[in-house]
Design a protein around this motif. Structure first.
Motif, PDB file in Angstrom:
ATOM      1  N   UNK A 174       0.573  -1.212   0.149  1.00 34.84           N
ATOM      2  CA  UNK A 174      -0.037   0.412  -0.158  1.00 34.84           C
ATOM      3  C   UNK A 174       0.469   1.372  -0.171  1.00 34.84           C
ATOM      4  N   UNK A 175       2.198   1.055   0.521  1.00 32.02           N
ATOM      5  CA  UNK A 175       3.008   2.394   0.514  1.00 32.02           C
ATOM      6  C   UNK A 175       3.323   2.252  -0.286  1.00 32.02           C
ATOM      7  N   UNK A 176       4.062   1.592  -0.856  1.00 33.89           N
ATOM      8  CA  UNK A 176       4.858   1.645  -1.722  1.00 33.89           C
ATOM      9  C   UNK A 176       4.287   1.690  -3.079  1.00 33.89           C
ATOM     10  N   UNK A 177       2.710   1.730  -3.630  1.00 35.36           N
ATOM     11  CA  UNK A 177       1.866   2.074  -4.236  1.00 35.36           C
ATOM     12  C   UNK A 177       1.637   3.667  -4.206  1.00 35.36           C
ATOM     13  N   UNK A 178       1.462   4.643  -2.999  1.00 36.60           N
ATOM     14  CA  UNK A 178       1.565   5.614  -3.044  1.00 36.60           C
ATOM     15  C   UNK A 178       2.666   6.431  -3.067  1.00 36.60           C
ATOM     16  N   UNK A 179       3.717   5.854  -2.889  1.00 38.98           N
ATOM     17  CA  UNK A 179       5.140   6.721  -2.883  1.00 38.98           C
ATOM     18  C   UNK A 179       5.761   6.857  -3.934  1.00 38.98           C
ATOM     19  N   UNK A 180       5.101   5.574  -4.588  1.00 37.60           N
ATOM     20  CA  UNK A 180       7.005   5.137  -5.645  1.00 37.60           C
ATOM     21  C   UNK A 180       6.128   6.154  -6.669  1.00 37.60           C
ATOM     22  N   UNK A 181       5.123   7.039  -7.781  1.00 36.87           N
ATOM     23  CA  UNK A 181       4.783   7.800  -8.321  1.00 36.87           C
ATOM     24  C   UNK A 181       5.709   8.671  -7.875  1.00 36.87           C
ATOM     25  N   UNK A 182       5.468   9.458  -6.286  1.00 40.12           N
ATOM     26  CA  UNK A 182       6.246  10.735  -5.815  1.00 40.12           C
ATOM     27  C   UNK A 182       7.716  10.447  -6.446  1.00 40.12           C
ATOM     28  N   UNK A 183       8.317   9.462  -5.803  1.00 36.93           N
ATOM     29  CA  UNK A 183       9.516   9.360  -5.428  1.00 36.93           C
ATOM     30  C   UNK A 183       9.741   9.518  -8.069  1.00 36.93           C
ATOM     31  N   UNK A 184       9.088   8.771  -8.498  1.00 39.34           N
ATOM     32  CA  UNK A 184       9.414   8.389 -10.350  1.00 39.34           C
ATOM     33  C   UNK A 184       9.602  10.051 -10.724  1.00 39.34           C
ATOM     34  N   UNK A 185       8.273  10.618  -9.862  1.00 43.83           N
ATOM     35  CA  UNK A 185       8.136  11.947 -10.762  1.00 43.83           C
ATOM     36  C   UNK A 185       9.452  12.765 -10.775  1.00 43.83           C
ATOM     37  N   UNK A 186       9.601  13.384  -8.739  1.00 39.68           N
ATOM     38  CA  UNK A 186      11.010  13.830  -9.008  1.00 39.68           C
ATOM     39  C   UNK A 186      12.211  13.199  -9.345  1.00 39.68           C
ATOM     40  N   UNK A 187      12.348  11.991  -9.319  1.00 45.19           N
ATOM     41  CA  UNK A 187      13.996  10.717  -9.845  1.00 45.19           C
ATOM     42  C   UNK A 187      13.441  11.890 -10.917  1.00 45.19           C
ATOM     43  N   UNK A 188      12.804  11.786 -11.578  1.00 44.52           N
ATOM     44  CA  UNK A 188      13.165  12.259 -13.333  1.00 44.52           C
ATOM     45  C   UNK A 188      13.641  13.565 -13.589  1.00 44.52           C
ATOM     46  N   UNK A 189      12.845  14.651 -12.770  1.00 39.76           N
ATOM     47  CA  UNK A 189      12.911  16.050 -13.068  1.00 39.76           C
ATOM     48  C   UNK A 189      13.860  15.948 -12.210  1.00 39.76           C
ATOM     49  N   UNK A 190      14.686  15.579 -11.618  1.00 38.21           N
ATOM     50  CA  UNK A 190      16.045  15.813 -10.700  1.00 38.21           C
ATOM     51  C   UNK A 190      17.099  14.538 -11.005  1.00 38.21           C
ATOM     52  N   UNK A 191      16.737  14.233 -12.416  1.00 40.25           N
ATOM     53  CA  UNK A 191      17.901  13.483 -13.130  1.00 40.25           C
ATOM     54  C   UNK A 191      19.234  13.870 -12.721  1.00 40.25           C
ATOM     55  N   UNK A 192      19.486  15.274 -13.228  1.00 43.93           N
ATOM     56  CA  UNK A 192      20.915  15.816 -13.729  1.00 43.93           C
ATOM     57  C   UNK A 192      21.472  15.579 -12.140  1.00 43.93           C
ATOM     58  N   UNK A 193      20.270  15.613 -11.433  1.00 49.74           N
ATOM     59  CA  UNK A 193      21.675  15.811  -9.332  1.00 49.74           C
ATOM     60  C   UNK A 193      21.748  14.280  -9.355  1.00 49.74           C
ATOM     61  N   UNK A 194      21.380  13.301  -9.749  1.00 53.91           N
ATOM     62  CA  UNK A 194      22.177  12.333  -9.602  1.00 53.91           C
ATOM     63  C   UNK A 194      23.075  12.483 -10.377  1.00 53.91           C
ATOM     64  N   UNK A 195      23.729  12.533 -11.549  1.00 52.11           N
ATOM     65  CA  UNK A 195      24.412  12.386 -11.881  1.00 52.11           C
ATOM     66  C   UNK A 195      25.778  13.230 -11.083  1.00 52.11           C
ATOM     67  N   UNK A 196      25.382  14.628 -10.498  1.00 52.30           N
ATOM     68  CA  UNK A 196      25.840  15.088  -9.937  1.00 52.30           C
ATOM     69  C   UNK A 196      26.841  14.844  -8.839  1.00 52.30           C
ATOM     70  N   UNK A 197      25.545  13.498  -7.956  1.00 51.24           N
ATOM     71  CA  UNK A 197      26.198  13.227  -6.861  1.00 51.24           C
ATOM     72  C   UNK A 197      26.820  11.962  -7.045  1.00 51.24           C
ATOM     73  N   UNK A 198      27.448  11.246  -8.326  1.00 52.11           N
ATOM     74  CA  UNK A 198      27.420   9.802  -8.388  1.00 52.11           C
ATOM     75  C   UNK A 198      28.738   9.746  -7.367  1.00 52.11           C
ATOM     76  N   UNK A 199      29.896  10.413  -7.401  1.00 52.47           N
ATOM     77  CA  UNK A 199      30.952   9.800  -7.076  1.00 52.47           C
ATOM     78  C   UNK A 199      31.014   9.245  -5.716  1.00 52.47           C
ATOM     79  N   UNK A 200      29.633  10.578  -4.570  1.00 57.18           N
ATOM     80  CA  UNK A 200      28.766  10.132  -3.519  1.00 57.18           C
ATOM     81  C   UNK A 200      28.394   8.683  -3.484  1.00 57.18           C
ATOM     82  N   UNK A 201      27.827   9.292  -4.008  1.00 54.55           N
ATOM     83  CA  UNK A 201      26.911   7.509  -4.451  1.00 54.55           C
ATOM     84  C   UNK A 201      27.580   6.112  -4.449  1.00 54.55           C
ATOM     85  N   UNK A 202      28.301   6.571  -5.127  1.00 55.75           N
ATOM     86  CA  UNK A 202      29.407   5.093  -5.606  1.00 55.75           C
ATOM     87  C   UNK A 202      29.639   4.210  -3.711  1.00 55.75           C
TER      88      UNK A 202
END
Length: 443
Positions: free
Chosen positions: A73-101
């Motif tokens: 239930x929680x997965x179905x409610x929150x996944x759309x928000x995470x996907x939407x925000x992640x797609x819009x901010x995909x440049x941020x992931x490239x910016x912090x890839x070294x820390x994430x890795x």
């Protein structure tokens, strides 16, 4: 390496990756919304934030739904928000890839190291020695696979040890005992006994992300400093005690504790109401999961807040009230279900009755000496070797390990002083308030 352990390692890593992806989809959306100014570092907090949301969901909904349905239930409610925000901010992931890795690599190595005792046995089962793990945690989780949590008030039919535990000692951990195991078992198809140890190890390994965030975003440290901090956490002797004893509540609470402290420090420095809300959400999951760490989080945050009040300009001190009020309101709202059980059903009395008592059950009954808590493998072991008879190899290595252990402790203290000198006195107070309290409690 024999084929069977190699396959086990692969299966454990696959399970861990699946659980992390699940938690990221729960937590990345709210982390991005509530920490927009943290740039690429917010990815480091997403799994722990997802774990906090999932924990709160269990505490509220377990009495009416089985855990796997709560998770879905929680997965179905929150996944759309995470996907939407992640797609819009995909440049941020490239910016912090070294820390994430970097954080991901340390966390993965930590996860594998914690499960070595399981891999060496050649089959997925509890590596810890206490039989309570099999007869309490596993039974509770097995019951919760297809039942909602039993009510903690009124007479109940006792069907198995798990039910009995949930209606007695379970009041100390409101609707948190076994819920994650039960959900993971149903969703993966693995038996409960097989997911218990990986879930426990994953909880400890998730701590690396919040630690990395605290070093990089909170203290302004370098990538290498964050890497060193992750290595120290991943080799801390107490972590291996925790998994060896099967303390799942403590393991799941640790990343939430570090996340709450890091986000609270960030909220105070940026005067951010939204960051205060996130700190409240994460901290609000702790009272029902493991109350002592909720109290310790309050002590650490209070130390940080006190230094801000003492050293900040008048305008800053006034603005601090906004994130503080936001954190208190969000935390109280999230923790309301657990607090009701703790207060109304006697859970708090169980915790208070344990203060100052020694429990002859093979577990840790009081805080160990501070040098042991702060040390790392194999350095911490030196503090127990000193009064014992040593072999020739141990005797030759003892002086070097003793000096290295002292250096580790010195670096921890100097790190806090360095943070204070570089204008990070509140964060230094955050780091020191907890150990000072632990040291005083162990005396």
């Amino acid at each position: 390496m024999p084929l069977i352990p190699l396959l086990m390692v692969s299966e454990a890593i696959a399970l861990a990756i699946g659980m992390v992806v699940f938690l990221v989809l729960l937590g990345f959306g709210i982390t991005s919304v509530l920490l927009p100014e943290s740039s690429g570092y917010r990815w480091l907090l997403a799994p722990a934030a997802g774990l906090a949301v999932l924990t709160l969901s269990f505490q509220w909904l377990d009495p009416v739904l089985p855990p796997h349905l709560v998770a879905l239930l929680v997965f179905l409610l929150l996944t759309p928000l995470s996907v939407f925000v992640g797609w819009r901010g995909r440049g941020v992931l490239r910016e912090g890839w070294r820390d994430l890795a970097g954080a991901g690599a340390v966390a993965l190595a930590f996860f594998i190291a914690l499960l070595q005792i399981v891999f060496q046995r050649g089959f997925f089962t509890l590596g810890g020695f206490p039989s309570d793990n099999v007869f309490i945690y596993i039974q509770a989780a097995q019951y919760l696979r297809d039942h909602s949590a039993p009510s903690l008030s009124g007479p109940l039919g006792i069907h198995n040890p798990g039910t009995y535990y949930l209606t007695t000692t379970g009041t100390s951990f409101p609707n948190s005992v076994g819920s994650l195991d039960a959900a993971a078992s149903v969703l993966t198809g693995w038996p409960v006994y097989a997911v218990h140890e990986p879930v426990l190890a994953l909880g400890l390994a998730l701590t690396i992300g919040p630690i990395w965030f605290l070093i990089r975003a909170g203290l302004g440290g370098s990538w290498l400093t964050a890497l060193a901090a992750g290595a120290v956490v991943a080799t801390n002797q107490l972590s291996y005690w925790t998994i060896g004893l099967g303390f799942q509540q403590e393991s799941l609470a640790l990343p939430l504790f570090v996340t709450g402290a890091a986000v609270a420090a960030h909220a105070f420095r940026t005067e951010s109401i939204r960051a205060g809300i996130l700190a409240g959400i994460v901290g609000g999951a702790l009272p029902g999961l493991y109350l002592p760490l909720a109290a310790l989080l309050c002590i650490c945050v209070l130390g940080c807040f006190a230094v801000h009040l003492a050293t900040g300009p008048t305008q800053h001190r006034r603005q601090l009230l906004r994130p503080v009020v936001a954190a208190i309101c969000a935390g109280a709202a999230g923790a309301a279900a657990a607090l009701y059980v703790l207060v109304a059903d006697g859970g708090l009395a169980v915790w208070l009755g344990s203060l100052g008592s020694r429990v002859p059950a093979g577990a840790i009954s009081k805080f160990p000496a501070l040098p042991y808590l702060a040390g790392t493998v194999p350095l911490a072991h030196i503090w127990e070797l000193s009064p014992q008879v040593l072999g020739s190899l141990q005797g030759a290595a003892f002086p070097f390990l003793f000096v290295a252990s002292g250096i580790v402790l010195l670096l921890l203290v100097l790190g806090a002083f360095s943070a204070a000198i570089e204008g990070r006195a509140p964060e230094a107070a955050l780091l020191l308030a907890g150990p000072v309290f632990v040291a005083s409690a162990g005396l």
